[in-house]
Design a protein around this motif. Structure first.
Motif, PDB file in Angstrom:
ATOM      1  N   GLY A  35       0.830  -1.194   0.000  1.00  0.00           N
ATOM      2  CA  GLY A  35       0.000   0.000   0.000  1.00  0.00           C
ATOM      3  C   GLY A  35       0.867   1.246   0.000  1.00  0.00           C
ATOM      4  O   GLY A  35       2.068   1.201  -0.242  1.00  0.00           O
ATOM      5  N   LYS A  36       0.259   2.363   0.308  1.00  0.00           N
ATOM      6  CA  LYS A  36       0.956   3.647   0.261  1.00  0.00           C
ATOM      7  C   LYS A  36       1.306   4.101   1.680  1.00  0.00           C
ATOM      8  O   LYS A  36       0.541   3.896   2.617  1.00  0.00           O
ATOM      9  CB  LYS A  36       0.091   4.708  -0.420  1.00  0.00           C
ATOM     10  N   LEU A  37       2.462   4.756   1.831  1.00  0.00           N
ATOM     11  CA  LEU A  37       2.904   5.186   3.149  1.00  0.00           C
ATOM     12  C   LEU A  37       2.144   6.410   3.631  1.00  0.00           C
ATOM     13  O   LEU A  37       1.740   6.477   4.785  1.00  0.00           O
ATOM     14  CB  LEU A  37       4.412   5.478   3.127  1.00  0.00           C
ATOM     15  N   PHE A  38       1.948   7.394   2.758  1.00  0.00           N
ATOM     16  CA  PHE A  38       1.299   8.620   3.238  1.00  0.00           C
ATOM     17  C   PHE A  38       0.090   9.046   2.410  1.00  0.00           C
ATOM     18  O   PHE A  38      -0.521  10.069   2.689  1.00  0.00           O
ATOM     19  CB  PHE A  38       2.305   9.774   3.294  1.00  0.00           C
ATOM     20  N   ASP A  39      -0.281   8.296   1.394  1.00  0.00           N
ATOM     21  CA  ASP A  39      -1.446   8.659   0.596  1.00  0.00           C
ATOM     22  C   ASP A  39      -2.237   7.416   0.210  1.00  0.00           C
ATOM     23  O   ASP A  39      -2.541   7.190  -0.953  1.00  0.00           O
ATOM     24  CB  ASP A  39      -1.044   9.461  -0.646  1.00  0.00           C
ATOM     25  N   ASP A  40      -2.591   6.620   1.220  1.00  0.00           N
ATOM     26  CA  ASP A  40      -3.317   5.370   0.980  1.00  0.00           C
ATOM     27  C   ASP A  40      -4.807   5.678   0.850  1.00  0.00           C
ATOM     28  O   ASP A  40      -5.601   5.474   1.774  1.00  0.00           O
ATOM     29  CB  ASP A  40      -3.070   4.377   2.112  1.00  0.00           C
ATOM     30  N   HIS A  41      -5.195   6.168  -0.327  1.00  0.00           N
ATOM     31  CA  HIS A  41      -6.575   6.576  -0.546  1.00  0.00           C
ATOM     32  C   HIS A  41      -7.507   5.376  -0.709  1.00  0.00           C
ATOM     33  O   HIS A  41      -8.703   5.478  -0.394  1.00  0.00           O
ATOM     34  CB  HIS A  41      -6.663   7.484  -1.768  1.00  0.00           C
ATOM     35  N   HIS A  42      -6.980   4.255  -1.182  1.00  0.00           N
ATOM     36  CA  HIS A  42      -7.815   3.055  -1.274  1.00  0.00           C
ATOM     37  C   HIS A  42      -8.300   2.661   0.121  1.00  0.00           C
ATOM     38  O   HIS A  42      -9.499   2.400   0.319  1.00  0.00           O
ATOM     39  CB  HIS A  42      -7.029   1.906  -1.903  1.00  0.00           C
ATOM     40  N   ALA A  43      -7.384   2.650   1.084  1.00  0.00           N
ATOM     41  CA  ALA A  43      -7.762   2.289   2.455  1.00  0.00           C
ATOM     42  C   ALA A  43      -8.753   3.296   3.037  1.00  0.00           C
ATOM     43  O   ALA A  43      -9.702   2.914   3.730  1.00  0.00           O
ATOM     44  CB  ALA A  43      -6.515   2.200   3.334  1.00  0.00           C
ATOM     45  N   SER A  44      -8.548   4.570   2.758  1.00  0.00           N
ATOM     46  CA  SER A  44      -9.437   5.584   3.328  1.00  0.00           C
ATOM     47  C   SER A  44     -10.834   5.516   2.715  1.00  0.00           C
ATOM     48  O   SER A  44     -11.815   5.895   3.362  1.00  0.00           O
ATOM     49  CB  SER A  44      -8.846   6.989   3.143  1.00  0.00           C
ATOM     50  N   ARG A  45     -10.936   5.014   1.470  1.00  0.00           N
ATOM     51  CA  ARG A  45     -12.253   4.893   0.852  1.00  0.00           C
ATOM     52  C   ARG A  45     -13.036   3.710   1.399  1.00  0.00           C
ATOM     53  O   ARG A  45     -14.251   3.813   1.610  1.00  0.00           O
ATOM     54  CB  ARG A  45     -12.114   4.757  -0.672  1.00  0.00           C
ATOM     55  N   ILE A  46     -12.382   2.578   1.608  1.00  0.00           N
ATOM     56  CA  ILE A  46     -13.126   1.390   2.032  1.00  0.00           C
ATOM     57  C   ILE A  46     -13.185   1.230   3.549  1.00  0.00           C
ATOM     58  O   ILE A  46     -13.943   0.410   4.053  1.00  0.00           O
ATOM     59  CB  ILE A  46     -12.554   0.109   1.397  1.00  0.00           C
ATOM     60  N   LEU A  47     -12.394   2.029   4.267  1.00  0.00           N
ATOM     61  CA  LEU A  47     -12.424   2.033   5.737  1.00  0.00           C
ATOM     62  C   LEU A  47     -12.674   3.468   6.193  1.00  0.00           C
ATOM     63  O   LEU A  47     -11.751   4.167   6.624  1.00  0.00           O
ATOM     64  CB  LEU A  47     -11.099   1.516   6.312  1.00  0.00           C
ATOM     65  N   PRO A  48     -13.907   3.960   6.085  1.00  0.00           N
ATOM     66  CA  PRO A  48     -14.192   5.357   6.428  1.00  0.00           C
ATOM     67  C   PRO A  48     -13.716   5.698   7.843  1.00  0.00           C
ATOM     68  O   PRO A  48     -14.112   5.058   8.821  1.00  0.00           O
ATOM     69  CB  PRO A  48     -15.720   5.433   6.320  1.00  0.00           C
ATOM     70  N   GLY A  49     -12.842   6.670   7.923  1.00  0.00           N
ATOM     71  CA  GLY A  49     -12.207   7.026   9.191  1.00  0.00           C
ATOM     72  C   GLY A  49     -10.705   6.817   9.138  1.00  0.00           C
ATOM     73  O   GLY A  49      -9.963   7.438   9.904  1.00  0.00           O
ATOM     74  N   PHE A  50     -10.253   5.937   8.252  1.00  0.00           N
ATOM     75  CA  PHE A  50      -8.818   5.720   8.054  1.00  0.00           C
ATOM     76  C   PHE A  50      -8.233   6.949   7.377  1.00  0.00           C
ATOM     77  O   PHE A  50      -8.722   7.402   6.344  1.00  0.00           O
ATOM     78  CB  PHE A  50      -8.601   4.484   7.181  1.00  0.00           C
ATOM     79  N   GLN A  51      -7.178   7.492   7.968  1.00  0.00           N
ATOM     80  CA  GLN A  51      -6.521   8.662   7.397  1.00  0.00           C
ATOM     81  C   GLN A  51      -5.397   8.217   6.455  1.00  0.00           C
ATOM     82  O   GLN A  51      -4.596   7.350   6.807  1.00  0.00           O
ATOM     83  CB  GLN A  51      -5.956   9.549   8.498  1.00  0.00           C
ATOM     84  N   PRO A  52      -5.321   8.812   5.255  1.00  0.00           N
ATOM     85  CA  PRO A  52      -4.333   8.367   4.264  1.00  0.00           C
ATOM     86  C   PRO A  52      -2.890   8.415   4.746  1.00  0.00           C
ATOM     87  O   PRO A  52      -2.037   7.706   4.230  1.00  0.00           O
ATOM     88  CB  PRO A  52      -4.549   9.342   3.095  1.00  0.00           C
TER      89      PRO A  52
END
Length: 487
Positions: A35-52
């Motif tokens: 995944g991404k270290l500081f801009d993980d937008h996939h995680a933030s989209r499917i886990l609402p509340g997860f900060q990129p």
């Protein structure tokens, strides 16, 4: 906007888990970062509340102990692979990542070009890195990888690779995207370190699939959709099941490579510290989901978005139907269809009524706003104006940008710039709003609503141009489009 993920809890328990893993090995630990270290937008989209930037904030506490290696595949360089979330090629993203890491105080040791087999584009890229003063290394294609363990674990396998010189105890190995060869770089370094008398350790920090969620949980299915071009497949970890009689979820590439890692560890330590690919991981995401249904729903939307992305890529000739067909199958597994995306239905209804390209956006409170193209504005531009007017409480009949103001811009586009489409794009509309906001309070009020569009869902019945797509991304709007080109 409902949250389904406890980000503060995640930062706390994830950082403690990594600290425990570092303590497990003495001297040096190679940590593969998925995944991404500081801009993980996939995680933030499917886990609402997860900060990129959650992972970044964790690691910033260990900055002085960390060295970063960035990995890019020669295959991705050759085919100019693009990061869909940013719209830039992987080779450009390597340079962007390096700058971002350094600006945040991290040491970047160099760039490893993997899967190298004499590709001219990779050699050209390496020369570019050298001109920029960036250390670079080749890791070669190994025949029979990952099954030919005897060859891999030899001087003709990993031994042929360039040794990456590192100086700090925690080495993070990351890449612009999946399939870059991060794990192989870590394993190669273990082999090379052992030859130099260093007993280094290895761990994997991969966010997806989530090992302690069910195999067919929408969050895990969304990961398969995100990596459909790689043909990744989630599966029950057979090694974990055999060792502990417990079900854990992993994916095919980790399962396939585990015998290699096991053999390398046995060669270094006499035994492998891990009994399964899942053991290698330090992923605590599953323990931080605070509302499972919210995350399930967000993941379902992501699968649909990935389906539309694949359709658009195929319409543009960037992929074949196998990627589309795989995600279509994943839609069935998740028991969703495109009509489950409200904005898709509403945009198409507006098109049926208007007879022209149309669009829809779902605002933070669930309100659906629609728009259609006109001789003055494209449908994306109209949508932004309609949405911001609604949020600002401005009557829909009010024209924020008059026809008299738009027409001179159109003449410049067509007569002086040799354009073919006179309609204003989203960037032109926002500039016009900005100019008018100095003397028009309605324009100022509408402009001030733009931050409230972040995280909203939108759909258009026509594929948007690059400019409009970038504006939607910058505003944080999750966009899908029918695979129909503009007429």
């Amino acid at each position: 906007m409902k949250y389904g993920f406890d980000n503060d809890k995640y930062i706390d328990i994830q950082s403690r888990k990594i600290q425990e893993r570092i303590a497990q090995f003495q001297g040096k630990l190679y940590l593969e970062l998925g995944g991404k270290l500081f801009d993980d937008h996939h995680a933030s989209r499917i886990l609402p509340g997860f900060q990129p930037d959650s992972k970044l904030r964790m690691f910033q506490q260990l900055t002085s102990s960390i060295e970063i290696i960035i990995v890019i595949s020669a295959k991705d360089i050759e085919k100019n692979k693009v990061r869909n979330d940013l719209g830039i090629t992987y080779d450009e993203d390597v340079l962007r990542l390096r700058t971002e890491f350094q600006n945040r105080g991290f040491m970047v040791g160099g760039v490893v070009i993997t899967h190298y087999n004499g590709q001219g584009s990779a050699a050209t890229y390496r020369r570019r890195l050298e001109h920029l003063g960036i250390k670079s290394y080749y890791h070669y294609t190994i025949e029979g990888y990952p099954n030919n363990v005897q060859l891999i674990d030899s001087d003709e396998g990993f031994g042929k690779n360039d040794y990456v010189e590192t100086t700090r105890p925690l080495v993070i190995v990351t890449a612009p995207g999946p399939g870059s060869g991060k794990m192989a770089v870590c394993l190669s370094q273990l082999y090379q370190e052992h030859k130099r008398g260093v007993e280094a350790g290895y761990a994997k920090f991969e966010t997806f699939p989530v090992w302690n969620l069910p195999l067919k949980h929408p969050v895990n299915i969304a990961y398969e959709a995100a990596t459909a071009d790689l043909n990744d497949v989630n599966m029950i970890d057979p090694f974990h099941l055999e060792a502990y009689d417990k079900v854990a979820i992993n994916y095919n590439r980790d399962v396939e490579i585990f015998p290699v890692l096991n053999a390398i560890f046995e060669g270094i330590y006499g035994e492998c510290p891990y009994k399964s690919p899942t053991d290698m991981g330090v992923n605590m995401v599953g323990f931080c989901i605070c509302d499972d249904e919210v995350c399930r729903n967000a993941a379902r939307h992501e699968i649909i978005r990935r389906y539309y992305t694949a359709l658009n890529k195929m319409a543009g000739g960037a992929c074949n139907d196998s990627e589309v067909n795989k995600i279509a199958l994943l839609l069935k597994q998740a028991k969703v269809c495109t009509d489950d995306r409200r904005v898709t239905v509403e945009a198409r209804l507006r098109k049926e009524e208007s007879g022209v390209p149309s669009s829809a956006i779902e605002l933070e409170d669930g309100t659906i706003i629609t728009a259609a193209s006109s001789p003055l504005l494209g449908t994306a531009s109209s949508l932004l104006l309609n949405a911001t007017k609604h949020l600002a409480g401005i009557d829909h009949k009010v024209k924020l940008i008059s026809q008299d103001f738009i027409e001179p811009i159109q003449r410049t586009k067509i007569e002086y710039l040799s354009g073919h489409n006179p309609r204003l794009h989203t960037d032109e509309v926002l500039v016009a709003l900005s100019v008018l906001s100095r003397q028009d309070n309605n324009c100022a009020r509408a402009l001030a609503q733009l931050p409230r569009l972040h995280g909203c869902q939108a759909h258009t019945t026509v594929m948007l141009g690059e400019v409009d797509c970038k504006i939607f991304k910058k505003l944080g709007i999750d966009l899908t489009s029918d695979p129909v080109r503009k007429i």
